[in-house]
Design a protein around this motif. Structure first.
Motif, PDB file in Angstrom:
ATOM      1  N   ASN A 152      71.388  24.874 123.059  1.00 61.49           N
ATOM      2  CA  ASN A 152      70.807  26.036 123.160  1.00 61.49           C
ATOM      3  C   ASN A 152      69.561  26.495 123.571  1.00 61.49           C
ATOM      4  N   LYS A 153      68.652  25.329 123.603  1.00 63.25           N
ATOM      5  CA  LYS A 153      67.178  25.364 124.112  1.00 63.25           C
ATOM      6  C   LYS A 153      66.403  26.040 123.007  1.00 63.25           C
ATOM      7  N   LYS A 154      66.639  25.498 121.750  1.00 60.56           N
ATOM      8  CA  LYS A 154      65.977  25.992 120.683  1.00 60.56           C
ATOM      9  C   LYS A 154      65.144  24.986 120.007  1.00 60.56           C
ATOM     10  N   MET A 155      64.574  25.199 118.661  1.00 56.16           N
ATOM     11  CA  MET A 155      63.843  24.016 118.067  1.00 56.16           C
ATOM     12  C   MET A 155      64.565  23.709 116.869  1.00 56.16           C
ATOM     13  N   ALA A 156      64.147  22.409 116.397  1.00 54.85           N
ATOM     14  CA  ALA A 156      64.767  21.977 114.940  1.00 54.85           C
ATOM     15  C   ALA A 156      63.591  21.212 114.383  1.00 54.85           C
ATOM     16  N   ILE A 157      63.632  21.115 113.067  1.00 54.74           N
ATOM     17  CA  ILE A 157      62.837  20.360 112.225  1.00 54.74           C
ATOM     18  C   ILE A 157      63.610  19.168 111.583  1.00 54.74           C
ATOM     19  N   GLY A 158      63.137  18.080 111.393  1.00 55.02           N
ATOM     20  CA  GLY A 158      63.672  16.847 111.028  1.00 55.02           C
ATOM     21  C   GLY A 158      63.278  16.498 109.457  1.00 55.02           C
ATOM     22  N   VAL A 159      64.075  15.362 108.822  1.00 51.62           N
ATOM     23  CA  VAL A 159      63.973  15.126 107.580  1.00 51.62           C
ATOM     24  C   VAL A 159      63.906  13.706 107.244  1.00 51.62           C
ATOM     25  N   ASP A 160      63.237  13.460 106.064  1.00 52.24           N
ATOM     26  CA  ASP A 160      63.137  12.269 105.795  1.00 52.24           C
ATOM     27  C   ASP A 160      62.309  11.318 106.410  1.00 52.24           C
ATOM     28  N   SER A 161      62.532  11.020 107.475  1.00 52.80           N
ATOM     29  CA  SER A 161      61.825  10.169 108.654  1.00 52.80           C
ATOM     30  C   SER A 161      61.402  10.924 109.630  1.00 52.80           C
ATOM     31  N   ASP A 162      60.535  10.362 110.610  1.00 52.96           N
ATOM     32  CA  ASP A 162      60.022  11.041 111.926  1.00 52.96           C
ATOM     33  C   ASP A 162      61.030  10.942 112.789  1.00 52.96           C
ATOM     34  N   GLN A 163      62.047  11.990 112.829  1.00 50.26           N
ATOM     35  CA  GLN A 163      62.919  11.903 113.641  1.00 50.26           C
ATOM     36  C   GLN A 163      63.056  12.481 115.147  1.00 50.26           C
ATOM     37  N   ALA A 164      61.601  12.545 115.482  1.00 48.74           N
ATOM     38  CA  ALA A 164      61.420  12.723 116.902  1.00 48.74           C
ATOM     39  C   ALA A 164      61.328  11.344 117.423  1.00 48.74           C
ATOM     40  N   LYS A 165      61.203  10.199 116.670  1.00 49.49           N
ATOM     41  CA  LYS A 165      61.178   8.653 116.953  1.00 49.49           C
ATOM     42  C   LYS A 165      62.483   8.294 116.870  1.00 49.49           C
ATOM     43  N   THR A 166      63.314   8.681 115.700  1.00 51.32           N
ATOM     44  CA  THR A 166      64.514   7.981 115.304  1.00 51.32           C
ATOM     45  C   THR A 166      65.924   8.649 115.881  1.00 51.32           C
ATOM     46  N   ALA A 167      65.920   9.765 116.150  1.00 48.66           N
ATOM     47  CA  ALA A 167      67.171  10.460 116.722  1.00 48.66           C
ATOM     48  C   ALA A 167      67.410   9.871 118.101  1.00 48.66           C
ATOM     49  N   GLU A 168      68.482  10.387 118.429  1.00 52.37           N
ATOM     50  CA  GLU A 168      68.867  10.148 119.939  1.00 52.37           C
ATOM     51  C   GLU A 168      67.874  10.384 120.954  1.00 52.37           C
ATOM     52  N   LYS A 169      67.368   9.797 121.837  1.00 46.66           N
ATOM     53  CA  LYS A 169      66.481  10.056 122.644  1.00 46.66           C
ATOM     54  C   LYS A 169      66.546  11.275 123.570  1.00 46.66           C
ATOM     55  N   ASP A 170      68.083  11.744 123.708  1.00 52.99           N
ATOM     56  CA  ASP A 170      68.171  12.944 124.442  1.00 52.99           C
ATOM     57  C   ASP A 170      67.808  14.177 123.699  1.00 52.99           C
ATOM     58  N   VAL A 171      67.757  13.983 122.348  1.00 53.63           N
ATOM     59  CA  VAL A 171      67.566  15.247 121.743  1.00 53.63           C
ATOM     60  C   VAL A 171      65.993  15.025 120.933  1.00 53.63           C
ATOM     61  N   GLN A 172      65.408  14.506 121.170  1.00 56.73           N
ATOM     62  CA  GLN A 172      64.053  14.014 120.512  1.00 56.73           C
ATOM     63  C   GLN A 172      63.018  15.267 120.747  1.00 56.73           C
ATOM     64  N   ASP A 173      63.163  15.861 122.254  1.00 56.60           N
ATOM     65  CA  ASP A 173      62.192  16.693 122.438  1.00 56.60           C
ATOM     66  C   ASP A 173      62.417  18.139 121.835  1.00 56.60           C
ATOM     67  N   VAL A 174      63.546  18.241 121.250  1.00 58.41           N
ATOM     68  CA  VAL A 174      63.732  19.721 120.480  1.00 58.41           C
ATOM     69  C   VAL A 174      63.205  19.624 118.934  1.00 58.41           C
ATOM     70  N   ILE A 175      62.906  18.194 118.518  1.00 55.23           N
ATOM     71  CA  ILE A 175      62.384  18.143 117.072  1.00 55.23           C
ATOM     72  C   ILE A 175      60.762  18.302 116.959  1.00 55.23           C
ATOM     73  N   ILE A 176      60.302  19.745 116.573  1.00 52.40           N
ATOM     74  CA  ILE A 176      59.021  19.979 116.717  1.00 52.40           C
ATOM     75  C   ILE A 176      58.200  19.191 115.592  1.00 52.40           C
ATOM     76  N   THR A 177      58.780  18.740 114.338  1.00 48.18           N
ATOM     77  CA  THR A 177      58.121  18.003 113.365  1.00 48.18           C
ATOM     78  C   THR A 177      59.166  17.806 112.317  1.00 48.18           C
TER      79      THR A 177
END
Length: 360
Positions: free
Chosen positions: A266-291
């Motif tokens: 949806n070309k929107k933003m998301a916020i992860g939890v517990d760990s730095d998910q901009a590093k740990t999530a699947e690479k193709d979705v890391q860019d949507v995680i702002i913090t």
């Protein structure tokens, strides 16, 4: 060092006691350990880096286990650090969806029979099981992550808890500051007091920035399955994005992967939890995680194990808050670099007691 498979009379009695529970144990047979068994993490995980410690630290994971890119992985990081830096032996097992307290207690008893000296239940779902197992095994040190209730209390139990509401306040403020629609969302894995803390903190932070902000809330399940169902996470997030939200914060463990997929689509933003998910999530979705709101479970697990290595035993509630680094927020990717001064100001106000963050 792990001893050979020879048993004292007391151990034989313990083995007999657990054999009586065979019917229940069969339900988690795939997770069963023996006193000479290896680790679920692969390879030989029964000896530490230098092989010199008498401590055997064992983790019983929540649903999702090692590899959930979130809560369990943070705990695993602390266990791995203890193995590498302290030379402890380790063992680990994983929970199954839909299991009951008896099955979780059996899992803890399997770790007892595997000669574990320190046993950590990762998640509040282990509260009753930890309470029972710790009473049956007073010479073993237990810990539980995310529970400080009477169910898990005991002289040989360390209750490792966090100020999730404080960290969530900061990412709530970030969501409001980055939102263009004035609409944000929160997705929790389960409607329980622990996850309510994330929810309350997030809402307080968002409203501190914009009192008129619209916040949508969704809890995924009434049991632990809400933390391991990416499909449910994706559906919930898509519904919120369809209703105008442009930033969604999840506290839903492995289900968060679905939230990120929805944000990407949806070309929107998301916020992860517990760990730095901009590093740990699947690479193709890391860019949507702002913090991400980082809950340093690894720090708590490592500190608990280190205390035993140092000849001390943690007991009772041990809170890790914003002031001591137990919770924080991440800046990976630079997507909130323009607002970090504002977030750090909120952070200092919380530390100084000028802002009291609600927990429910």
């Amino acid at each position: 060092m792990a001893r050979a498979c020879r048993y004292t009379p007391a151990e034989k009695e313990s083995a007999l006691r657990h054999t009586v529970k065979a019917a229940s144990i069969l339900s988690v047979a795939a997770l069963a350990l023996t006193a000479c068994g290896g680790s679920d993490s692969g390879g030989d995980a029964t000896s530490g880096a230098d092989g010199g410690s008498d401590i055997k630290a064992c983790l019983a994971y929540d649903v999702g286990g090692r590899g959930d890119q979130s809560f369990n992985d943070s705990a695993a990081k602390g266990l791995d650090q203890a193995k590498d830096e302290l030379g402890v032996q380790i063992e680990e097992v994983e929970a199954s969806q839909g299991e009951n307290d008896a099955a979780r207690e059996d899992r803890l008893n399997q770790l007892v029979d595997a000669d574990c000296t320190n046993i950590v239940g990762v998640g509040f779902i282990y509260a009753k099981a930890i309470g029972a197992a710790s009473k049956d095994n007073p010479d073993i040190s237990f810990a539980i992550v995310d529970d400080a209730s009477a169910d898990s209390a005991g002289d040989n139990v360390a209750q490792l808890v966090f100020a999730e509401n404080e960290g969530s306040f900061l990412v709530g403020a970030a969501a409001a500051l980055k939102s263009k629609s004035g609409k944000v969302g929160f997705i929790g894995g389960m409607d329980v007091p622990l996850i309510n803390k994330f929810d309350a903190g997030f809402k307080a932070g968002a409203k501190a920035v914009d009192p008129k902000i619209e916040i949508q809330t969704k809890y995924l399940a009434e049991d632990g399955s809400g933390f391991a169902d990416p499909a449910k996470g994706k559906t919930a997030a898509e519904g919120m994005y369809d209703k105008g939200a442009d930033v969604i914060y999840h506290a839903a463990g492995g289900s968060g992967a679905g939230v990120f997929e929805a944000a990407k689509a949806n070309k929107k933003m998301a916020i992860g939890v517990d760990s730095d998910q901009a590093k740990t999530a699947e690479k193709d979705v890391q860019d949507v995680i702002i913090t991400s709101m980082v809950k340093n479970v690894n720090v708590a697990v490592f500190d608990y194990i280190k205390a035993s290595v140092d000849g001390e035993q943690m007991s009772g509630p041990q809170e890790f808050d914003l002031k001591d680094g137990g919770v924080s927020y991440t800046t990976t990717g630079g997507k909130i670099d323009d607002i970090t001064d504002q977030l750090d100001d909120y952070k200092q106000q919380i530390i100084d007691g000028k802002i009291t963050v609600p927990a429910k």
